[in-house]
Design a protein around this motif. Structure first.
Motif, PDB file in Angstrom:
ATOM      1  N   MET A 109      43.730  23.853  34.524  1.00 36.47           N
ATOM      2  CA  MET A 109      42.606  24.680  34.923  1.00 36.47           C
ATOM      3  C   MET A 109      41.826  25.081  33.670  1.00 36.47           C
ATOM      4  SD  MET A 109      42.521  28.291  36.928  1.00 36.47           S
ATOM      5  CE  MET A 109      42.380  29.480  35.617  1.00 36.47           C
ATOM      6  N   THR A 110      40.518  24.977  33.768  1.00 35.76           N
ATOM      7  CA  THR A 110      39.638  25.356  32.674  1.00 35.76           C
ATOM      8  C   THR A 110      39.132  26.769  32.915  1.00 35.76           C
ATOM      9  OG1 THR A 110      38.931  23.066  32.528  1.00 35.76           O
ATOM     10  CG2 THR A 110      37.592  24.682  31.383  1.00 35.76           C
ATOM     11  N   LEU A 111      39.146  27.573  31.876  1.00 38.34           N
ATOM     12  CA  LEU A 111      38.632  28.932  31.981  1.00 38.34           C
ATOM     13  C   LEU A 111      37.150  28.901  31.616  1.00 38.34           C
ATOM     14  CD1 LEU A 111      39.736  31.685  32.746  1.00 38.34           C
ATOM     15  CD2 LEU A 111      40.086  32.143  30.329  1.00 38.34           C
ATOM     16  N   ASP A 112      36.312  28.680  32.631  1.00 38.12           N
ATOM     17  CA  ASP A 112      34.873  28.613  32.410  1.00 38.12           C
ATOM     18  C   ASP A 112      34.241  29.986  32.621  1.00 38.12           C
ATOM     19  OD1 ASP A 112      35.119  28.831  35.142  1.00 38.12           O
ATOM     20  OD2 ASP A 112      34.060  26.976  35.604  1.00 38.12           O
ATOM     21  N   VAL A 113      32.931  30.054  32.437  1.00 39.40           N
ATOM     22  CA  VAL A 113      32.214  31.328  32.537  1.00 39.40           C
ATOM     23  C   VAL A 113      32.368  31.939  33.927  1.00 39.40           C
ATOM     24  CG1 VAL A 113      29.931  32.417  32.446  1.00 39.40           C
ATOM     25  CG2 VAL A 113      30.561  30.719  30.725  1.00 39.40           C
ATOM     26  N   ALA A 114      32.265  31.118  34.966  1.00 38.66           N
ATOM     27  CA  ALA A 114      32.385  31.635  36.333  1.00 38.66           C
ATOM     28  C   ALA A 114      33.762  32.255  36.562  1.00 38.66           C
ATOM     29  CB  ALA A 114      32.112  30.524  37.341  1.00 38.66           C
ATOM     30  N   SER A 115      34.785  31.642  36.030  1.00 39.42           N
ATOM     31  CA  SER A 115      36.136  32.182  36.181  1.00 39.42           C
ATOM     32  C   SER A 115      36.292  33.498  35.432  1.00 39.42           C
ATOM     33  CB  SER A 115      37.172  31.177  35.686  1.00 39.42           C
ATOM     34  OG  SER A 115      37.165  30.022  36.492  1.00 39.42           O
ATOM     35  N   ILE A 116      35.720  33.591  34.247  1.00 39.51           N
ATOM     36  CA  ILE A 116      35.780  34.828  33.464  1.00 39.51           C
ATOM     37  C   ILE A 116      35.027  35.948  34.181  1.00 39.51           C
ATOM     38  CG2 ILE A 116      35.070  35.912  31.287  1.00 39.51           C
ATOM     39  CD1 ILE A 116      35.627  33.115  29.984  1.00 39.51           C
ATOM     40  N   VAL A 117      33.865  35.630  34.731  1.00 40.32           N
ATOM     41  CA  VAL A 117      33.088  36.613  35.490  1.00 40.32           C
ATOM     42  C   VAL A 117      33.878  37.068  36.715  1.00 40.32           C
ATOM     43  CG1 VAL A 117      31.004  36.916  36.905  1.00 40.32           C
ATOM     44  CG2 VAL A 117      30.841  35.841  34.653  1.00 40.32           C
ATOM     45  N   GLY A 118      34.509  36.130  37.404  1.00 39.10           N
ATOM     46  CA  GLY A 118      35.325  36.477  38.569  1.00 39.10           C
ATOM     47  C   GLY A 118      36.510  37.351  38.195  1.00 39.10           C
ATOM     48  N   LEU A 119      37.145  37.045  37.088  1.00 41.35           N
ATOM     49  CA  LEU A 119      38.259  37.878  36.622  1.00 41.35           C
ATOM     50  C   LEU A 119      37.789  39.286  36.275  1.00 41.35           C
ATOM     51  CD1 LEU A 119      40.205  35.311  34.419  1.00 41.35           C
ATOM     52  CD2 LEU A 119      41.037  36.431  36.512  1.00 41.35           C
ATOM     53  N   ALA A 120      36.626  39.390  35.661  1.00 33.96           N
ATOM     54  CA  ALA A 120      36.070  40.712  35.345  1.00 33.96           C
ATOM     55  C   ALA A 120      35.794  41.495  36.633  1.00 33.96           C
ATOM     56  CB  ALA A 120      34.798  40.569  34.519  1.00 33.96           C
ATOM     57  N   GLY A 121      35.249  40.817  37.628  1.00 34.11           N
ATOM     58  CA  GLY A 121      35.008  41.468  38.916  1.00 34.11           C
ATOM     59  C   GLY A 121      36.293  41.932  39.562  1.00 34.11           C
ATOM     60  N   SER A 122      37.314  41.091  39.522  1.00 31.04           N
ATOM     61  CA  SER A 122      38.618  41.469  40.071  1.00 31.04           C
ATOM     62  C   SER A 122      39.182  42.673  39.336  1.00 31.04           C
ATOM     63  CB  SER A 122      39.597  40.298  39.962  1.00 31.04           C
ATOM     64  OG  SER A 122      39.182  39.224  40.770  1.00 31.04           O
ATOM     65  N   ALA A 123      39.041  42.677  38.017  1.00 33.25           N
ATOM     66  CA  ALA A 123      39.545  43.793  37.220  1.00 33.25           C
ATOM     67  C   ALA A 123      38.853  45.096  37.608  1.00 33.25           C
ATOM     68  CB  ALA A 123      39.354  43.507  35.729  1.00 33.25           C
ATOM     69  N   LEU A 124      37.542  45.055  37.809  1.00 31.01           N
ATOM     70  CA  LEU A 124      36.814  46.268  38.198  1.00 31.01           C
ATOM     71  C   LEU A 124      37.295  46.792  39.543  1.00 31.01           C
ATOM     72  CD1 LEU A 124      33.145  45.494  37.110  1.00 31.01           C
ATOM     73  CD2 LEU A 124      34.743  47.116  36.086  1.00 31.01           C
ATOM     74  N   MET A 125      37.566  45.880  40.463  1.00 30.69           N
ATOM     75  CA  MET A 125      38.018  46.307  41.782  1.00 30.69           C
ATOM     76  C   MET A 125      39.437  46.880  41.730  1.00 30.69           C
ATOM     77  SD  MET A 125      36.222  43.291  43.954  1.00 30.69           S
ATOM     78  CE  MET A 125      36.380  43.996  45.576  1.00 30.69           C
ATOM     79  N   VAL A 126      40.280  46.324  40.889  1.00 29.65           N
ATOM     80  CA  VAL A 126      41.634  46.866  40.717  1.00 29.65           C
ATOM     81  C   VAL A 126      41.561  48.237  40.049  1.00 29.65           C
ATOM     82  CG1 VAL A 126      43.826  46.535  39.493  1.00 29.65           C
ATOM     83  CG2 VAL A 126      42.782  44.626  40.733  1.00 29.65           C
ATOM     84  N   ILE A 127      40.673  48.386  39.079  1.00 30.85           N
ATOM     85  CA  ILE A 127      40.481  49.682  38.426  1.00 30.85           C
ATOM     86  C   ILE A 127      40.024  50.722  39.452  1.00 30.85           C
ATOM     87  CG2 ILE A 127      38.998  50.932  36.792  1.00 30.85           C
ATOM     88  CD1 ILE A 127      39.158  48.323  35.045  1.00 30.85           C
ATOM     89  N   ALA A 128      39.087  50.329  40.333  1.00 30.92           N
ATOM     90  CA  ALA A 128      38.609  51.247  41.373  1.00 30.92           C
ATOM     91  C   ALA A 128      39.751  51.652  42.304  1.00 30.92           C
ATOM     92  CB  ALA A 128      37.480  50.594  42.175  1.00 30.92           C
ATOM     93  N   TYR A 129      40.587  50.705  42.664  1.00 32.79           N
ATOM     94  CA  TYR A 129      41.715  50.997  43.550  1.00 32.79           C
ATOM     95  C   TYR A 129      42.699  51.945  42.869  1.00 32.79           C
ATOM     96  CZ  TYR A 129      45.686  50.292  46.647  1.00 32.79           C
ATOM     97  OH  TYR A 129      46.746  50.482  47.499  1.00 32.79           O
ATOM     98  N   ALA A 130      43.014  51.670  41.622  1.00 35.00           N
ATOM     99  CA  ALA A 130      43.929  52.539  40.882  1.00 35.00           C
ATOM    100  C   ALA A 130      43.328  53.932  40.742  1.00 35.00           C
ATOM    101  CB  ALA A 130      44.228  51.937  39.512  1.00 35.00           C
ATOM    102  N   TYR A 131      42.046  53.991  40.425  1.00 37.29           N
ATOM    103  CA  TYR A 131      41.355  55.267  40.295  1.00 37.29           C
ATOM    104  C   TYR A 131      41.447  56.070  41.591  1.00 37.29           C
ATOM    105  CZ  TYR A 131      37.390  58.505  40.137  1.00 37.29           C
ATOM    106  OH  TYR A 131      36.609  59.625  40.219  1.00 37.29           O
ATOM    107  N   SER A 132      41.225  55.406  42.731  1.00 34.10           N
ATOM    108  CA  SER A 132      41.262  56.109  44.020  1.00 34.10           C
ATOM    109  C   SER A 132      42.654  56.652  44.330  1.00 34.10           C
ATOM    110  CB  SER A 132      40.787  55.191  45.148  1.00 34.10           C
ATOM    111  OG  SER A 132      41.762  54.210  45.450  1.00 34.10           O
ATOM    112  N   ASN A 133      43.674  56.050  43.768  1.00 35.12           N
ATOM    113  CA  ASN A 133      45.042  56.488  44.025  1.00 35.12           C
ATOM    114  C   ASN A 133      45.535  57.548  43.054  1.00 35.12           C
ATOM    115  OD1 ASN A 133      46.635  54.957  46.246  1.00 35.12           O
ATOM    116  ND2 ASN A 133      45.183  53.503  45.373  1.00 35.12           N
ATOM    117  N   PHE A 134      44.946  57.607  41.859  1.00 32.73           N
ATOM    118  CA  PHE A 134      45.467  58.509  40.839  1.00 32.73           C
ATOM    119  C   PHE A 134      44.533  59.642  40.441  1.00 32.73           C
ATOM    120  CE2 PHE A 134      47.832  54.509  40.118  1.00 32.73           C
ATOM    121  CZ  PHE A 134      49.098  54.997  40.421  1.00 32.73           C
ATOM    122  N   ALA A 135      43.279  59.588  40.839  1.00 36.82           N
ATOM    123  CA  ALA A 135      42.332  60.646  40.469  1.00 36.82           C
ATOM    124  C   ALA A 135      42.660  61.932  41.225  1.00 36.82           C
ATOM    125  CB  ALA A 135      40.907  60.206  40.773  1.00 36.82           C
TER     126      ALA A 135
END
Length: 80
Positions: free
Chosen positions: A1-27
């Motif tokens: 698997m090649t880590l291209d720009v689209a994959s990096i952008v998708g990973l960043a999006g996933s990270a933001l959503m996980v951060i939001a989920y964690a925030y909603s549980n711990f804030a």
């Protein structure tokens, strides 16, 4: 698997959503604008990524996720 720009952008999006989920549980007190912005930006990044590496189920999920985040932002905006 090649880590291209689209994959990096998708990973960043996933990270933001996980951060939001964690925030909603711990804030102590949830900031709904921040929570929904993280989810919206995360889903938009994933949608962009999915235009390159298309998957219909994931695209449908991210579109719904973005709509829910927009509705949450609108609701939070009406309260201020």
């Amino acid at each position: 698997m090649t880590l291209d720009v689209a994959s990096i952008v998708g990973l960043a999006g996933s990270a933001l959503m996980v951060i939001a989920y964690a925030y909603s549980n711990f804030a102590r007190q949830l900031n709904f604008v921040l929570f929904n912005l993280l989810n919206l930006v995360g889903s938009l990044l994933l949608i962009w990524s999915l235009t390159v590496h298309f998957n219909i189920a994931s695209m449908a999920l991210e579109i719904v996720w973005a709509v829910i985040a927009l509705l949450g932002l609108a609701k939070a905006g009406r309260k201020t």
